[in-house]
Write a protein that holds these residues in place. Structure first.
Motif, short mmCIF file in Angstrom:
data_model
loop_
_atom_site.label_atom_id
_atom_site.label_comp_id
_atom_site.label_asym_id
_atom_site.label_seq_id
_atom_site.Cartn_x
_atom_site.Cartn_y
_atom_site.Cartn_z
N LEU A 75 1.25 -1.31 0.14
CA LEU A 75 -0.50 -0.03 -0.17
C LEU A 75 0.97 0.79 0.37
CD1 LEU A 75 -2.65 -1.58 2.56
CD2 LEU A 75 -2.93 -0.72 0.12
N ALA A 76 1.93 1.46 0.66
CA ALA A 76 2.93 2.67 1.03
C ALA A 76 3.85 2.68 -0.40
CB ALA A 76 3.72 2.03 1.84
N GLU A 77 4.43 1.33 -1.04
CA GLU A 77 5.05 1.83 -1.95
C GLU A 77 4.81 1.98 -2.98
OE1 GLU A 77 6.80 -2.01 -2.03
OE2 GLU A 77 8.19 -1.55 -0.03
N GLU A 78 2.60 1.32 -3.46
CA GLU A 78 2.90 1.34 -4.84
C GLU A 78 1.59 1.70 -4.90
OE1 GLU A 78 2.07 -2.12 -7.55
OE2 GLU A 78 3.51 -3.27 -5.88
N PHE A 79 0.88 2.54 -3.82
CA PHE A 79 -0.94 3.15 -3.62
C PHE A 79 -0.33 4.20 -2.71
CE2 PHE A 79 -1.53 -0.89 -4.96
CZ PHE A 79 -2.45 -1.24 -6.47
N LEU A 119 -9.50 6.29 0.61
CA LEU A 119 -10.14 5.21 0.47
C LEU A 119 -10.22 4.31 -0.47
CD1 LEU A 119 -12.33 5.63 3.40
CD2 LEU A 119 -11.30 4.55 3.85
N LYS A 120 -10.43 4.85 -1.51
CA LYS A 120 -10.34 4.54 -3.04
C LYS A 120 -8.44 3.90 -3.54
CE LYS A 120 -12.25 7.32 -5.37
NZ LYS A 120 -12.38 8.72 -6.00
N ARG A 121 -8.26 4.64 -2.51
CA ARG A 121 -6.53 3.56 -2.51
C ARG A 121 -6.16 2.30 -1.62
NH1 ARG A 121 -2.11 7.19 -5.02
NH2 ARG A 121 -3.22 9.25 -6.09
#
Ligand SMILES: Cc1ncc(COP(=O)(O)O)c(C=O)c1O
Length: 372
Positions: free
Chosen positions: A322-326, A357-359
């Motif tokens: 989540l951190a790296e790509e979103f 939230l979407k991400r």
């Protein structure tokens, strides 16, 4: 982060400092940002004066008034962490059993470990609404030949669950025959409206309530916290203070003056929380209730929850993805001893919340699509 995080007592503390919020959509915070603070100005003598002369007793009187207890039942500490540390030093004993909730904010079990106490984990599960079972504690207490003390948070970090007075009383009753103390960290309680707040030390004679200016007020930098002693524990204040005096002395005078000024404007300092409740929290609650990706309780107030992510066990891996790509930060359940969950917060502006939230949803979907 050191190569072997397990060699630290409190690796989560290090992770929060170094890695928890580099993303544009940071849903990892558990507290409010610093509020408008132009009122925070001090004279020279408010910085260099002797704390015990005036400001420390004044602050403890004021905290006592806010909780409806005598100042003799209040001790000012270096944040809620300072208060937990004093309680651990004073009550825990090497080799004796002590109880702590699980999942937990990592500092609680770490304090037990540091003291050499053996740990009984009082389980809190999503399936039981994150409410611990007093009977499980009573069963353990019956077997104990020493005082069985219980450390917990209310509201619960990570889930935001609020225990009602009956459960707190039942937990206290379970350990009472052993002479145990209920140490209740209430650092998230001030997100509630004043008439909704539950303070263990005002309803349980052998409880300690711990809080600070950090979470709801965004004033963690002042490092001002306190502990409130239940009616039957007032005589323990001198011993807790003894631990503080041995460890660091008095709190800094400047901080005490600034904190006293803050205590005079608490409702005003909660304006940012009320804005989050009106604007961002509704989106958060909709997501917690309706997203097919997660299963969650819905806390009655506050800025965080601890949903279980459907069909994901490696939530540390998911947190990294989540951190790296979103570009989204959340806190993996592993940090609280509960893989498979994420702690998600809503103390961000509405547009950040909606996009975050979407991400987050897209990230969970990507995780599944990659067969992780
Ligand atoms: C349960 C709990 N207690 C205490 C703290 C820190 O509080 P303080 O800044 O008052 O030491 C935190 C911060 O995350 C927390 O979650």
């Amino acid at each position: 982060m050191p190569s072997d995080p397990l060699s630290l007592l409190f690796p989560y503390g290090d992770w929060v400092r170094t890695q928890s919020h580099g993303s544009a959509y940071s849903l990892a915070q558990s507290g409010m940002p610093l509020p408008e603070s132009s009122w925070l100005s001090l004279h020279a003598e408010q910085i260099s004066g002797y704390p015990t002369a005036e400001v420390l007793p004044t602050l403890e009187r004021r905290v006592g008034q806010l909780f409806g207890v005598a100042p003799e039942r209040v001790l000012t500490t270096l944040g809620a962490h300072g208060a937990m540390d004093l309680c651990a030093r004073h009550w825990l004993r090497a080799g004796q059993l002590a109880a702590v909730e699980a999942p937990a904010y990592q500092a609680l079990p770490a304090l037990l470990r540091r003291s050499g106490a053996r740990t009984f984990s009082l389980q809190r599960t999503l399936d039981s609404g994150w409410v611990p079972d007093p009977q499980a504690l009573a069963d353990q207490a019956r077997r104990s030949r020493h005082p069985l003390h219980l450390f917990l948070t209310n509201p619960h970090n990570p889930s935001g669950t609020v225990l009602d007075p009956d459960i707190l009383k039942a937990l206290a009753l379970a350990i009472e025959p052993t002479g145990g103390v209920l140490v209740c960290n209430e650092v998230y309680m001030d997100f509630a409206q004043p008439d909704q707040r539950v303070h263990a030390a005002t309803i349980v004679p052998r409880a300690v309530s711990i809080s600070s200016l950090t979470k709801a007020y965004g004033l963690g930098a002042l490092r001002t916290g306190w502990l409130i002693l239940g009616e039957d524990l007032a005589d323990q204040r001198v011993f807790l203070q003894d631990q503080a005096l041995l460890s660091y002395g008095d709190p800094p005078t400047a901080s005490l003056h600034a904190s006293l000024a803050a205590l005079e404007r608490l409702p005003e300092l909660l304006a940012p929380v009320r804005r989050v409740e009106a604007e961002s929290r509704p989106h958060f609650l909709d997501w917690l209730r309706d997203s097919p990706s997660v299963l969650s309780t819905v806390p009655p107030f506050g800025i965080m929850a601890f949903p279980r992510v459907e069909r994901v066990q490696d939530t540390l891996g998911l947190q990294a993805l989540l951190a790296e790509e979103f570009d989204v930060d959340v806190v993996a359940g592993e940090h609280f001893g509960a893989p498979g969950h994420l702690r998600v917060g809503c103390a961000v502006p509405e547009a950040t919340m909606v996009e975050g939230l979407k991400r987050l949803e897209n990230g969970i979907r990507a995780w599944h699509e990659r067969g992780r």
